[in-house]
Design an enzyme around this catalytic site. Structure first.
Site, PDB file in Angstrom:
ATOM      1  N   ARG A   1      50.912  56.325  25.645  1.00 49.63           N
ATOM      2  CA  ARG A   1      50.060  55.566  26.566  1.00 49.63           C
ATOM      3  C   ARG A   1      50.773  55.304  27.893  1.00 49.63           C
ATOM      4  NH1 ARG A   1      46.279  52.226  23.770  1.00 49.63           N
ATOM      5  NH2 ARG A   1      45.792  51.282  25.792  1.00 49.63           N
TER       6      ARG A   1
ATOM      7  N   TYR B   1      38.377  53.471  39.545  1.00 53.14           N
ATOM      8  CA  TYR B   1      37.952  52.246  40.220  1.00 53.14           C
ATOM      9  C   TYR B   1      39.034  51.182  40.070  1.00 53.14           C
ATOM     10  CZ  TYR B   1      36.565  50.832  35.462  1.00 53.14           C
ATOM     11  OH  TYR B   1      36.556  50.548  34.113  1.00 53.14           O
ATOM     12  N   PRO B   2      39.213  50.345  41.097  1.00 52.59           N
ATOM     13  CA  PRO B   2      40.109  49.194  40.989  1.00 52.59           C
ATOM     14  C   PRO B   2      39.331  47.972  40.522  1.00 52.59           C
ATOM     15  CG  PRO B   2      39.449  49.462  43.261  1.00 52.59           C
ATOM     16  CD  PRO B   2      38.746  50.550  42.477  1.00 52.59           C
ATOM     17  N   MET B   3      40.033  47.036  39.910  1.00 54.37           N
ATOM     18  CA  MET B   3      39.380  45.809  39.452  1.00 54.37           C
ATOM     19  C   MET B   3      40.389  44.671  39.387  1.00 54.37           C
ATOM     20  SD  MET B   3      38.966  46.225  35.319  1.00 54.37           S
ATOM     21  CE  MET B   3      38.667  44.450  35.214  1.00 54.37           C
ATOM     22  N   SER B   4      39.855  43.464  39.373  1.00 54.28           N
ATOM     23  CA  SER B   4      40.665  42.251  39.229  1.00 54.28           C
ATOM     24  C   SER B   4      39.964  41.287  38.290  1.00 54.28           C
ATOM     25  CB  SER B   4      40.876  41.572  40.589  1.00 54.28           C
ATOM     26  OG  SER B   4      41.626  42.371  41.466  1.00 54.28           O
ATOM     27  N   LYS B   5      40.706  40.274  37.844  1.00 55.34           N
ATOM     28  CA  LYS B   5      40.123  39.187  37.064  1.00 55.34           C
ATOM     29  C   LYS B   5      39.782  38.020  37.997  1.00 55.34           C
ATOM     30  CE  LYS B   5      40.320  40.929  32.892  1.00 55.34           C
ATOM     31  NZ  LYS B   5      39.066  41.311  32.210  1.00 55.34           N
TER      32      LYS B   5
ATOM     33  N   GLN C   1      41.309  57.032  28.907  1.00 57.70           N
ATOM     34  CA  GLN C   1      41.500  55.979  29.902  1.00 57.70           C
ATOM     35  C   GLN C   1      42.973  55.770  30.196  1.00 57.70           C
ATOM     36  OE1 GLN C   1      39.363  51.880  29.944  1.00 57.70           O
ATOM     37  NE2 GLN C   1      41.150  51.590  28.666  1.00 57.70           N
TER      38      GLN C   1
END
Length: 251
Positions: A133, A147-151, A187
């Site tokens: 991994r 895609y980028p992401m945040s919490k 992923q």
């Protein structure tokens, strides 16, 4: 203070998105175009050598829409090595015709929400499953989605104020959705807190682009995403084998 998540970190990642300056490329005579493509081919051959000795990975996809035409996705064992690849690429003659449109820096990560479970108590860096991994072989799948992401940190929907146990449960439940797509979607999660504008960069690979729509839709209804996630732009593309680059640039 709330308990911070700990991560296992693997290869550093650069998603380098480029737009082809077709107007300028058309002005070149075919001989100069061929010289530039040959230089690019030699560069990619050297990248392949690095891949074959297990010191990195790379792939190229053709991006749909007007956000970019290409993405060069490169993984290396240090930021210095990644920067060396970036600088060498930018010095290629053809780079003058590949205009930067977006980039993303991250490091492949596993959080302690999941890593300790996978390693079973042993040194996680010696666990084959964990290493696969952290230092992934990129699959030659037909399609890519990045895609980028945040919490979120909004009032009651503040991920970072949740107790560790609750975050672990939410992430494990979220992960069950991902595991249900095993064999359909691969992923790679890149952690980017302190590296880029979002907190993670997510890269998905599949032979069926509709699987991206299905997995993202299903995850949107999961609490970890529905309440706590914020997303950036999505990029979708088709695999571009290096031997097909000349065809792409032929006018």
């Amino acid at each position: 203070m709330n308990e911070a998540v700990k991560t296992l970190d693997g290869w550093f990642c650069l998603h380098d998105f480029r737009s082809i300056d077709w107007a300028a490329w058309r002005e070149l005579n075919p001989g100069n175009q061929e010289l530039m493509l040959n230089e690019l081919s030699h560069f990619l051959s050297d990248m392949e050598i690095t891949k074959n000795i297990g010191e990195g990975e790379h792939t190229i996809y053709s991006i749909l829409g007007q956000k970019a035409d290409l993405v060069f996705f490169t993984l290396r064992d240090s930021l210095e090595a990644l920067n060396e690849v970036e600088n060498r690429f930018n010095k290629l003659a053809i780079a003058d015709y590949l205009l930067p449109t977006y980039s993303y820096i991250s490091v492949v990560e596993l959080s302690n929400y999941l890593a300790s479970h996978m390693a079973g108590g042993e040194d996680p860096y010696q666990n084959k499953g964990v290493r696969a991994r952290l230092y992934p072989a990129l699959p030659p799948k037909k399609h890519i989605c990045f895609y980028p992401m945040s919490k979120k940190r909004d009032g009651a929907d503040n991920w970072y104020m949740l107790p560790m146990e609750e975050r672990q449960k939410l992430i494990r439940d979220h992960g069950l959705i991902g595991r249900s797509y095993a064999g359909k979607v691969q992923q790679i999660i890149g952690g980017s807190i302190g590296f880029d504008d979002y907190e993670w960069g997510v890269t998905l690979f599949s032979d069926d682009a509709l699987e991206f729509k299905r997995i993202v839709t299903e995850m949107r209804f999961d609490e970890a995403s529905a309440r706590y996630a914020e997303f950036g732009s999505f990029f979708i593309g088709n695999l571009l084998p290096s031997e097909n680059l000349s065809k792409l640039f032929t006018i």
